[in-house]
Write a protein that holds these residues in place. Structure first.
Motif, short mmCIF file in Angstrom:
data_model
loop_
_atom_site.label_atom_id
_atom_site.label_comp_id
_atom_site.label_asym_id
_atom_site.label_seq_id
_atom_site.Cartn_x
_atom_site.Cartn_y
_atom_site.Cartn_z
N TRP A 66 7.45 -7.85 -12.18
CA TRP A 66 8.28 -8.11 -11.10
C TRP A 66 7.56 -8.31 -9.62
O TRP A 66 8.01 -9.48 -9.19
CB TRP A 66 9.09 -6.86 -10.76
N ALA A 67 6.57 -7.80 -9.52
CA ALA A 67 5.90 -7.83 -8.28
C ALA A 67 5.04 -9.45 -8.25
O ALA A 67 5.07 -9.85 -7.06
CB ALA A 67 4.75 -6.76 -8.15
N THR B 238 13.05 0.66 -12.15
CA THR B 238 12.27 -0.29 -11.90
C THR B 238 12.83 -1.51 -11.49
O THR B 238 12.30 -2.28 -10.40
CB THR B 238 11.24 -0.65 -13.01
N THR B 239 13.82 -1.93 -11.98
CA THR B 239 14.69 -3.02 -11.47
C THR B 239 15.13 -3.14 -10.19
O THR B 239 15.09 -3.89 -9.41
CB THR B 239 15.99 -3.43 -12.65
N THR B 240 15.82 -1.94 -9.93
CA THR B 240 16.22 -1.61 -8.39
C THR B 240 15.16 -1.88 -7.36
O THR B 240 15.09 -2.35 -6.32
CB THR B 240 16.99 -0.28 -8.35
N ALA C 118 12.59 -4.65 -3.05
CA ALA C 118 11.24 -5.32 -2.55
C ALA C 118 11.62 -6.80 -2.17
O ALA C 118 11.00 -7.26 -1.29
CB ALA C 118 10.13 -5.21 -3.67
N ALA C 119 12.52 -7.41 -3.16
CA ALA C 119 12.84 -8.88 -2.80
C ALA C 119 13.37 -8.81 -1.69
O ALA C 119 13.39 -9.78 -0.95
CB ALA C 119 13.34 -9.48 -4.05
N MET C 120 14.34 -8.12 -1.50
CA MET C 120 15.42 -7.99 -0.25
C MET C 120 14.56 -7.87 0.83
O MET C 120 14.64 -8.59 1.80
CB MET C 120 16.49 -6.77 -0.56
N VAL D 27 5.62 -5.35 1.76
CA VAL D 27 5.82 -4.25 0.88
C VAL D 27 4.92 -4.03 -0.07
O VAL D 27 4.10 -5.02 -0.57
CB VAL D 27 7.16 -4.55 -0.05
N LEU D 28 4.57 -2.93 -0.51
CA LEU D 28 3.60 -2.37 -1.26
C LEU D 28 4.39 -1.52 -2.38
O LEU D 28 4.79 -0.68 -2.07
CB LEU D 28 2.34 -1.81 -0.87
N LEU D 29 4.37 -1.94 -3.68
CA LEU D 29 4.79 -1.09 -4.72
C LEU D 29 3.69 0.12 -5.39
O LEU D 29 2.46 -0.43 -5.55
CB LEU D 29 5.30 -1.73 -5.91
#
Ligand code: GTP
Ligand code: MG
Length: 289
Positions: free
Chosen positions: A139-140, A103-105, A110-112, A120-122
Motif C-alpha cells: 500500500w505504502a 490495514t486498508t483503512t 495515508a492517501a487522504m 505520513v510515515l507508517l
C-alpha cells in the motif's frame, strides 16, 4: 449503503398512515433485523409514534422523514473529526479485531493526508501475522510513502519507538501505526497494545492522539463488546466503521454510540483507496431509514 434496512422499514410503512399495533411491531422487527438492539428499536418507534401524533403526520413519507430525523438527532452528537496535534507528529494508533479493515483503512487515511500535502510515515506494528508487513509496504509503495518495519515477531513497541524517532528526525506530520488483529478477549495481546500506548506517551510526551478502533459494520451487537474491551485497554478516541457498502445492517452503531459515548470519525465504503469518508450523521440516517 445500508439499503437493506431502508427497504425493510420502508416496506413496513408503505401505504400506512398511522402507527397501529401491527405496524409498530413490524417496524421494531425491521429495525432489529438491521442490528438495532431490541430496547433501542422500541424506544425509536415509541419516539416516532409520539412525534407523529404531536406533529399530526399521517402519511408514510412523513413517517419515514420523522424516523430519519430521530436517527439523525441521536447520531449527530457523535459525529466528529480526527485529532490533529498542535505539534507534529500526530500519532494515530489503529486497533481492532482480525479482518475488520485496519490495514486498508490506514492506507486510505495515508492517501487522504498525502493528497492534502501532509507527510505520513507508517509503522508496521502488526508483527504477528505473516504477510502483514508486506501488505502495508505494498500500500505504502502505491501511495508513495515510507514504512518503518522490523522482522516478523519483532516487538511492536520497538517498531513504534523507531517510527517516532524517525518521524521526529524527518519532521513528519503524521505517524499511523498498524497493529495486529487481536481477539478482544486475549489478555496478553491487549497488554501488548497497552505497552505500545505507553511507548508513544513516553516518546511523544502525550498519549497517541487517536486510538482509532476499526469496526466492521456487519458485526452486530458484538461490536459493543469489542469497543468495551479496547476502550478498557487503551481508551478509544474514535471509531472507524468499515464495509458500510456491503452491509444491510449497521443499526448496531446506534446502540454502540449511546452506550459507549465514543465518536464516529470515519466510514469505509469500499475496497479502493478513495473509499473512506468522514462520518456524517445525516448521510447515515438517510441510509439507514
Ligand atoms: N467492501 C469493503 N471491504 C473492505 C472495507 N475495508 C476493508 N475491506 C476489506 O476487508 C478485508 C480485510 O481488510 P484488512 O485491511 O486486511 O483488515 P485488517 O483488520 O488489517 O486484518 P488483519 O490484519 O488480518 O487483522 C480486505 O479484503 C479489505 O479489502 C470497506 O470499507 N468495504
Ligand atoms: Mg492488517
Amino acid at each position: 449503503m445500508l439499503q437493506g434496512i431502508f427497504r425493510r422499514v420502508g416496506n413496513v410503512l408503505r401505504g400506512r398512515s398511522t402507527l397501529d399495533e401491527d405496524t409498530i411491531e413490524e417496524l421494531e422487527a425491521a429495525l432489529v433485523m438491521g442490528d438495532v438492539s431490541a430496547p433501542l428499536a422500541m424506544a425509536l418507534v415509541e419516539e416516532l409514534r409520539e412525534r407523529a401524533e404531536r406533529t399530526r403526520v399521517d402519511d408514510d413519507e412523513g413517517l419515514l422523514d420523522l424516523l430519519r430525523e430521530i436517527v439523525f438527532e441521536r447520531l449527530k452528537p457523535f459525529e466528529d473529526r480526527l485529532v490533529v496535534a498542535p505539534t507534529p507528529p500526530s500519532v494515530w494508533l489503529v486497533l481492532g479485531v482480525n479482518g475488520v479493515g485496519k490495514t486498508t483503512t490506514i492506507a486510505k487515511l495515508a492517501a487522504m493526508l498525502k493528497r492534502q500535502g501532509m507527510s505520513v510515515l507508517l509503522a508496521a506494528g502488526d508483527t504477528f501475522r505473516a504477510a502483514a508487513v508486506e501488505q502495508l509496504q505494498t500500500w505504502a509503495g502505491r501511495i508513495g510513502i515510507d514504512v518503518v518495519a522490523q522482522g516478523k515477531g519483532a516487538d511492536p513497541g520497538a517498531v513504534m519507538f523507531d517510527a517516532l524517532d524517525s518521524a521526529k528526525a524527518r519532521g513528519i506530520d503524521f505517524v499511523i501505526a498498524d497493529t495486529a488483529g487481536r481477539l478482544h478477549t486475549k489478555v496478553n495481546l491487549m497488554e501488548e497494545l497497552r505497552k505500545m500506548g505507553r511507548i508513544v506517551e513516553r516518546a511523544n510526551g502525550r498519549p497517541a492522539d487517536e486510538r482509532l478502533l476499526v469496526l466492521d459494520a456487519n458485526t452486530g451487537q458484538n461490536a459493543i463488546n469489542q469497543a468495551r474491551e479496547f476502550n478498557e485497554a487503551i481508551g478509544v478516541t474514535g471509531l472507524a466503521i468499515t464495509k458500510l457498502d456491503s452491509t444491510a445492517k449497521g443499526g448496531a452503531l446506534l446502540s454502540l454510540t449511546e452506550e459507549m459515548q465514543i465518536p464516529i470519525k470515519l466510514v469505509g465504503v469500499g475496497e479502493r483507496m478513495e473509499d473512506l469518508v468522514p462520518f456524517s450523521a445525516r448521510e447515515f440516517a438517510d441510509g439507514i431509514v
